[in-house]
Design a protein around this motif. Structure first.
Motif, PDB file in Angstrom:
ATOM      1  N   SER A  67      31.331  38.754  46.762  1.00  0.00           N
ATOM      2  CA  SER A  67      32.295  38.149  47.680  1.00  0.00           C
ATOM      3  C   SER A  67      33.646  37.924  47.022  1.00  0.00           C
ATOM      4  CB  SER A  67      31.753  36.832  48.242  1.00  0.00           C
ATOM      5  OG  SER A  67      30.746  37.097  49.183  1.00  0.00           O
ATOM      6  N   ALA A  68      33.666  37.555  45.747  1.00  0.00           N
ATOM      7  CA  ALA A  68      34.947  37.371  45.045  1.00  0.00           C
ATOM      8  C   ALA A  68      35.711  38.689  44.985  1.00  0.00           C
ATOM      9  CB  ALA A  68      34.716  36.810  43.644  1.00  0.00           C
ATOM     10  N   GLY A  69      35.019  39.776  44.671  1.00  0.00           N
ATOM     11  CA  GLY A  69      35.671  41.082  44.640  1.00  0.00           C
ATOM     12  C   GLY A  69      36.112  41.539  46.014  1.00  0.00           C
ATOM     13  N   GLY A  70      35.271  41.324  47.007  1.00  0.00           N
ATOM     14  CA  GLY A  70      35.612  41.706  48.372  1.00  0.00           C
ATOM     15  C   GLY A  70      36.834  40.958  48.883  1.00  0.00           C
ATOM     16  N   TYR A  71      36.894  39.669  48.594  1.00  0.00           N
ATOM     17  CA  TYR A  71      38.051  38.899  49.051  1.00  0.00           C
ATOM     18  C   TYR A  71      39.306  39.201  48.240  1.00  0.00           C
ATOM     19  CZ  TYR A  71      35.547  36.484  52.642  1.00  0.00           C
ATOM     20  OH  TYR A  71      34.841  36.215  53.792  1.00  0.00           O
ATOM     21  N   VAL A  83      36.981  43.935  55.385  1.00  0.00           N
ATOM     22  CA  VAL A  83      36.465  44.546  54.167  1.00  0.00           C
ATOM     23  C   VAL A  83      34.948  44.604  54.206  1.00  0.00           C
ATOM     24  CG1 VAL A  83      36.363  42.359  52.871  1.00  0.00           C
ATOM     25  CG2 VAL A  83      36.643  44.504  51.630  1.00  0.00           C
ATOM     26  N   LEU A  84      34.402  45.668  53.645  1.00  0.00           N
ATOM     27  CA  LEU A  84      32.967  45.813  53.419  1.00  0.00           C
ATOM     28  C   LEU A  84      32.769  46.341  52.006  1.00  0.00           C
ATOM     29  CD1 LEU A  84      31.823  47.561  56.718  1.00  0.00           C
ATOM     30  CD2 LEU A  84      31.400  45.179  56.054  1.00  0.00           C
ATOM     31  N   SER A  85      31.703  45.912  51.368  1.00  0.00           N
ATOM     32  CA  SER A  85      31.349  46.495  50.070  1.00  0.00           C
ATOM     33  C   SER A  85      30.671  47.825  50.317  1.00  0.00           C
ATOM     34  CB  SER A  85      30.394  45.572  49.304  1.00  0.00           C
ATOM     35  OG  SER A  85      31.032  44.367  49.004  1.00  0.00           O
ATOM     36  N   SER A  86      31.011  48.818  49.499  1.00  0.00           N
ATOM     37  CA  SER A  86      30.343  50.111  49.650  1.00  0.00           C
ATOM     38  C   SER A  86      29.495  50.453  48.433  1.00  0.00           C
ATOM     39  CB  SER A  86      31.354  51.224  49.932  1.00  0.00           C
ATOM     40  OG  SER A  86      32.241  51.385  48.865  1.00  0.00           O
ATOM     41  N   GLU A  87      29.790  49.840  47.296  1.00  0.00           N
ATOM     42  CA  GLU A  87      28.992  50.119  46.095  1.00  0.00           C
ATOM     43  C   GLU A  87      29.322  49.057  45.056  1.00  0.00           C
ATOM     44  OE1 GLU A  87      28.073  53.938  43.296  1.00  0.00           O
ATOM     45  OE2 GLU A  87      30.171  53.620  43.837  1.00  0.00           O
ATOM     46  N   PHE A  88      28.324  48.672  44.264  1.00  0.00           N
ATOM     47  CA  PHE A  88      28.626  47.856  43.094  1.00  0.00           C
ATOM     48  C   PHE A  88      27.620  48.093  41.992  1.00  0.00           C
ATOM     49  CE2 PHE A  88      26.546  44.474  45.793  1.00  0.00           C
ATOM     50  CZ  PHE A  88      25.440  44.205  45.002  1.00  0.00           C
ATOM     51  N   LYS A  89      28.082  47.810  40.797  1.00  0.00           N
ATOM     52  CA  LYS A  89      27.256  47.897  39.579  1.00  0.00           C
ATOM     53  C   LYS A  89      27.500  46.612  38.821  1.00  0.00           C
ATOM     54  CE  LYS A  89      25.617  50.037  35.619  1.00  0.00           C
ATOM     55  NZ  LYS A  89      25.004  48.926  34.961  1.00  0.00           N
ATOM     56  N   MET A  90      26.448  45.852  38.598  1.00  0.00           N
ATOM     57  CA  MET A  90      26.554  44.587  37.889  1.00  0.00           C
ATOM     58  C   MET A  90      25.789  44.675  36.576  1.00  0.00           C
ATOM     59  SD  MET A  90      28.293  42.731  40.011  1.00  0.00           S
ATOM     60  CE  MET A  90      28.709  42.708  41.745  1.00  0.00           C
ATOM     61  N   ASN A  91      26.393  44.134  35.531  1.00  0.00           N
ATOM     62  CA  ASN A  91      25.747  44.020  34.229  1.00  0.00           C
ATOM     63  C   ASN A  91      25.603  42.542  33.905  1.00  0.00           C
ATOM     64  OD1 ASN A  91      25.554  46.844  33.151  1.00  0.00           O
ATOM     65  ND2 ASN A  91      27.728  46.754  33.618  1.00  0.00           N
ATOM     66  N   PHE A  92      24.388  42.122  33.633  1.00  0.00           N
ATOM     67  CA  PHE A  92      24.108  40.733  33.284  1.00  0.00           C
ATOM     68  C   PHE A  92      24.137  40.614  31.770  1.00  0.00           C
ATOM     69  CE2 PHE A  92      22.435  41.537  37.435  1.00  0.00           C
ATOM     70  CZ  PHE A  92      22.893  40.449  38.157  1.00  0.00           C
ATOM     71  N   LEU A  93      25.044  39.784  31.263  1.00  0.00           N
ATOM     72  CA  LEU A  93      25.283  39.689  29.824  1.00  0.00           C
ATOM     73  C   LEU A  93      24.598  38.506  29.173  1.00  0.00           C
ATOM     74  CD1 LEU A  93      29.110  40.474  29.881  1.00  0.00           C
ATOM     75  CD2 LEU A  93      27.190  42.077  29.673  1.00  0.00           C
ATOM     76  N   LEU A 114      39.704  52.892  50.098  1.00  0.00           N
ATOM     77  CA  LEU A 114      38.813  52.310  49.085  1.00  0.00           C
ATOM     78  C   LEU A 114      39.604  51.522  48.058  1.00  0.00           C
ATOM     79  CD1 LEU A 114      36.457  55.354  48.389  1.00  0.00           C
ATOM     80  CD2 LEU A 114      36.052  53.424  49.928  1.00  0.00           C
ATOM     81  N   GLN A 115      38.993  50.441  47.605  1.00  0.00           N
ATOM     82  CA  GLN A 115      39.559  49.621  46.540  1.00  0.00           C
ATOM     83  C   GLN A 115      38.492  49.453  45.461  1.00  0.00           C
ATOM     84  OE1 GLN A 115      41.411  49.639  49.889  1.00  0.00           O
ATOM     85  NE2 GLN A 115      39.520  48.494  49.968  1.00  0.00           N
ATOM     86  N   VAL A 116      38.896  49.534  44.215  1.00  0.00           N
ATOM     87  CA  VAL A 116      37.980  49.305  43.098  1.00  0.00           C
ATOM     88  C   VAL A 116      38.350  47.972  42.469  1.00  0.00           C
ATOM     89  CG1 VAL A 116      37.170  50.147  40.869  1.00  0.00           C
ATOM     90  CG2 VAL A 116      37.683  51.777  42.702  1.00  0.00           C
ATOM     91  N   CYS A 117      37.337  47.117  42.341  1.00  0.00           N
ATOM     92  CA  CYS A 117      37.548  45.761  41.836  1.00  0.00           C
ATOM     93  C   CYS A 117      36.666  45.499  40.632  1.00  0.00           C
ATOM     94  CB  CYS A 117      37.204  44.736  42.912  1.00  0.00           C
ATOM     95  SG  CYS A 117      38.091  44.974  44.458  1.00  0.00           S
ATOM     96  N   GLN A 118      37.176  44.679  39.723  1.00  0.00           N
ATOM     97  CA  GLN A 118      36.384  44.184  38.607  1.00  0.00           C
ATOM     98  C   GLN A 118      35.931  42.780  38.974  1.00  0.00           C
ATOM     99  OE1 GLN A 118      38.367  44.113  34.825  1.00  0.00           O
ATOM    100  NE2 GLN A 118      36.767  42.887  33.882  1.00  0.00           N
ATOM    101  N   LEU A 137      33.073  46.914  41.611  1.00  0.00           N
ATOM    102  CA  LEU A 137      32.776  46.859  43.024  1.00  0.00           C
ATOM    103  C   LEU A 137      33.740  47.778  43.744  1.00  0.00           C
ATOM    104  CD1 LEU A 137      31.562  45.227  45.552  1.00  0.00           C
ATOM    105  CD2 LEU A 137      33.520  43.735  45.249  1.00  0.00           C
ATOM    106  N   THR A 138      33.224  48.603  44.625  1.00  0.00           N
ATOM    107  CA  THR A 138      34.072  49.414  45.487  1.00  0.00           C
ATOM    108  C   THR A 138      33.968  48.846  46.890  1.00  0.00           C
ATOM    109  OG1 THR A 138      33.660  51.378  44.151  1.00  0.00           O
ATOM    110  CG2 THR A 138      34.555  51.737  46.358  1.00  0.00           C
ATOM    111  N   THR A 139      35.129  48.601  47.491  1.00  0.00           N
ATOM    112  CA  THR A 139      35.146  48.088  48.861  1.00  0.00           C
ATOM    113  C   THR A 139      35.824  49.112  49.760  1.00  0.00           C
ATOM    114  OG1 THR A 139      37.299  46.957  48.701  1.00  0.00           O
ATOM    115  CG2 THR A 139      35.333  45.709  48.034  1.00  0.00           C
ATOM    116  N   VAL A 140      35.562  48.991  51.029  1.00  0.00           N
ATOM    117  CA  VAL A 140      36.171  49.867  52.022  1.00  0.00           C
ATOM    118  C   VAL A 140      36.927  49.023  53.036  1.00  0.00           C
ATOM    119  CG1 VAL A 140      34.054  49.993  53.402  1.00  0.00           C
ATOM    120  CG2 VAL A 140      35.758  51.785  53.612  1.00  0.00           C
TER     121      VAL A 140
END
Length: 145
Positions: A67-71, A83-93, A114-118, A137-140
């Motif tokens: 949601s933070a990336g989408g907003y 906005v809608l999320s279309s793809e994300f990849k999360m790494n848990f550190l 498309l927007q690419v967000c960190q 995160l990629t949003t549309v």
């Protein structure tokens, strides 16, 4: 954000959309800072949102990060767009243990569609923050019907 919109108008538009997300109310998340292309979401610790070891559940961490990336992307859109999320990849550190959790999203690349967000999520214990999650995160951009 259009050039005709003020920072306060963008903040109000993002807040209005955030308020319509019942999942955010359910988990107790709050909208934090909103600047064009960057948004934070804050979540206080709740035991019922944790997994069996007492850490914030990965699904909840992902929910606030998404949601933070989408907003963050949405904050750059014109009124009437969504906005809608279309793809994300999360790494848990690190395990997400703390008193509060803060997810931040920022737009790395804005396109026409498309927007690419960190995204990042930190767990806070007092004044000490631990980076627990990073992702892309990629949003549309969509126009609701």
């Amino acid at each position: 954000m259009t050039s005709a919109e003020s920072h306060d108008e963008v903040r109000a538009r993002v807040q209005a959309s955030f308020d319509r997300q019942s999942i955010m109310h359910l988990i107790g998340a709050r909208l934090g800072d909103v600047t064009p292309g960057q948004v934070t979401i804050e979540l206080p610790y709740r035991a019922d949102l944790c997994q069996q070891n007492g850490y914030l559940h990965a699904g909840i961490s992902t929910t606030i990060a998404d949601s933070a990336g989408g907003y963050a992307a949405y904050s750059l859109f014109a009124p009437g767009e969504d906005v809608l999320s279309s793809e994300f990849k999360m790494n848990f550190l690190a395990p997400a243990g703390g008193e509060r959790f803060v997810a931040q999203g920022r737009v790395l690349k804005e396109g026409r569609r498309l927007q690419v967000c960190q995204v990042e999520m930190h767990a806070w214990r007092g004044a000490e923050a631990t980076l627990c999650l990073v992702g892309l995160l990629t949003t549309v951009r969509v126009t609701p019907r």
